[in-house]
Design an enzyme around this catalytic site. Structure first.
Site, short mmCIF file in Angstrom:
data_model
loop_
_atom_site.label_atom_id
_atom_site.label_comp_id
_atom_site.label_asym_id
_atom_site.label_seq_id
_atom_site.Cartn_x
_atom_site.Cartn_y
_atom_site.Cartn_z
NE ARG A 48 -10.53 -4.86 0.51
CZ ARG A 48 -9.85 -3.87 1.09
NH1 ARG A 48 -10.48 -2.97 1.82
NH2 ARG A 48 -8.55 -3.75 0.93
CG HIS A 107 -4.54 -6.83 2.74
ND1 HIS A 107 -4.79 -6.84 1.39
CD2 HIS A 107 -4.76 -5.54 3.14
CE1 HIS A 107 -5.16 -5.63 0.99
NE2 HIS A 107 -5.14 -4.83 2.03
CD GLN A 111 -1.10 -2.69 2.69
OE1 GLN A 111 -2.14 -2.27 2.21
NE2 GLN A 111 -0.02 -1.94 2.78
CG ASP A 123 -4.19 -3.17 10.18
OD1 ASP A 123 -4.82 -2.11 9.96
OD2 ASP A 123 -4.56 -4.28 9.74
CB CYS A 153 -2.10 -1.54 5.72
SG CYS A 153 -3.32 -1.69 7.04
NE ARG A 173 -1.98 -2.68 -1.93
CZ ARG A 173 -3.20 -2.81 -1.42
NH1 ARG A 173 -3.51 -2.25 -0.27
NH2 ARG A 173 -4.12 -3.53 -2.04
#
Ligand code: CP
Ligand code: NVA
Length: 312
Positions: free
Chosen positions: A109, A136, A139, A231, A270, A298
């Site tokens: 990340r 991402h 996700q 988001d 998310c 996830r």
């Protein structure tokens, strides 16, 4: 069919959905569903270690990928960036070359997407994006899995409302294109998707029967939408939080906006969410919200990606 897909996925990086075909994407969703249904109990990562590098905080990604590796029989080796010599100036090149001698995959990340590209350039093991400023993909895979659990193979209208240039917006737009969905991004003019990502999504959509639109009006975007996605307005590391708090309020996902969509619309996020900003508490925990299903998925999608790229 599956055998050739398995071969094409083996050893690949998972940096962005730009690199994945609709068939490969569908295969990863199917595999994720198999994991969720408990159809796969073997431990294909037995004896394998995955390095997990974090340059930014994480709850869902950190825990889902660690548990996924553990449940697949492997070992998740967490490496906060500050604990690595790279924080003292060692190059990403040497970090990737050294890690490749010890571990079987690197997941990271990162603040800048280029960091992942540089790691992948030098690593001779797969590199997985656990979120960058640009994408991402883990996700988006869980997001589409969640949509498919609810709507199965229906061609959906997906409305992304908020920061069009966010990592989640980019990855979801590519995922929608791969799925042949009608994807509308409603965002302020100064927070549109990156033109190169938009071009790529449009190019994919032209082959899958999808349609990608970028507009300003959130009300228009959600009309007949099956999915409303939002988001945070202030992603980790963005420099202009104050300006964002001025321009984004008309993009809040609240009861009024949800009432304009298709009757059985699902609301996705998310997480982490900032209640009262991009989404109201009432909607976040309300009957349309599937945010915790997304979070659960996830785990299953992380297993599918690890299995597909790491295990013959
Ligand atoms: N959605 C997501 O990636 O959450 P975390 O930042 O908690 O990992
Ligand atoms: N766009 C958000 C996603 C967090 C999971 C961020 O980058 O902060």
């Amino acid at each position: 069919m599956s055998r050739s897909l398995r071969r094409s996925l083996l050893g690949r990086n998972f940096l962005s959905l730009v690199d994945y075909s609709p068939e490969e994407f569908r295969y990863l969703i199917r595999l994720s569903m198999d994991y969720k249904l408990g159809r796969r109990s073997e431990e294909p990562l037995k004896g394998k270690t995955v390095a997990l590098i974090f340059e930014k905080p994480s709850t869902r990604t950190r825990v889902s990928i660690s548990v996924a590796i553990n449940e697949l029989g492997g070992y998740p080796l967490e490496l906060p960036i500050k604990a690595l010599q790279v924080s003292r100036g060692e190059t990403l090149k040497d970090t990737a070359l050294v890690l490749s001698r010890y571990v079987h995959a690197i997941a990271a990340r990162v603040k800048k997407h280029e960091t992942l590209i540089e790691l992948a350039r030098w690593a001779d093991i797969p590199v997985i994006n656990m979120l960058s400023d640009k994408f991402h993909p883990l996700q988006a895979l869980a997001d589409v899995m969640t949509m498919k659990e609810i709507f199965e193979d229906k061609k959906l209208k997906v409305a992304f409302v908020g920061d069009g240039g966010a990592n989640t917006s980019h990855s979801l737009m590519l995922a929608s294109a791969l799925q042949g969905y009608h994807h509308v991004v409603a965002c302020p003019p100064e927070y549109q998707p990156d033109p190169s990502v938009l071009d790529r999504a449009e190019e994919i959509a032209s082959r899958t029967g999808g349609l990608i639109e970028v507009i300003e009006d959130p009300k228009k975007a959600v009309k007949q939408a099956n999915v409303i996605y939002t988001d945070t307005w202030v992603s980790m590391g963005v420099p202009d939080a104050e300006r964002r708090m001025e321009v984004f309020p008309p993009y809040q996902v609240n009861k009024t906006l949800v009432s304009l969509a298709e009757r059985h619309v699902i609301v996705m996020h998310c997480q982490p969410w900032f209640l009262g900003q991009e989404i109201t508490e009432e909607v976040a925990y309300g009957p349309h919200s599937v945010a915790f299903e997304q979070a659960e998925n996830r785990l299953h999608t992380a297993k599918a990606v690890l299995r597909a790229i790491m295990v013959p």
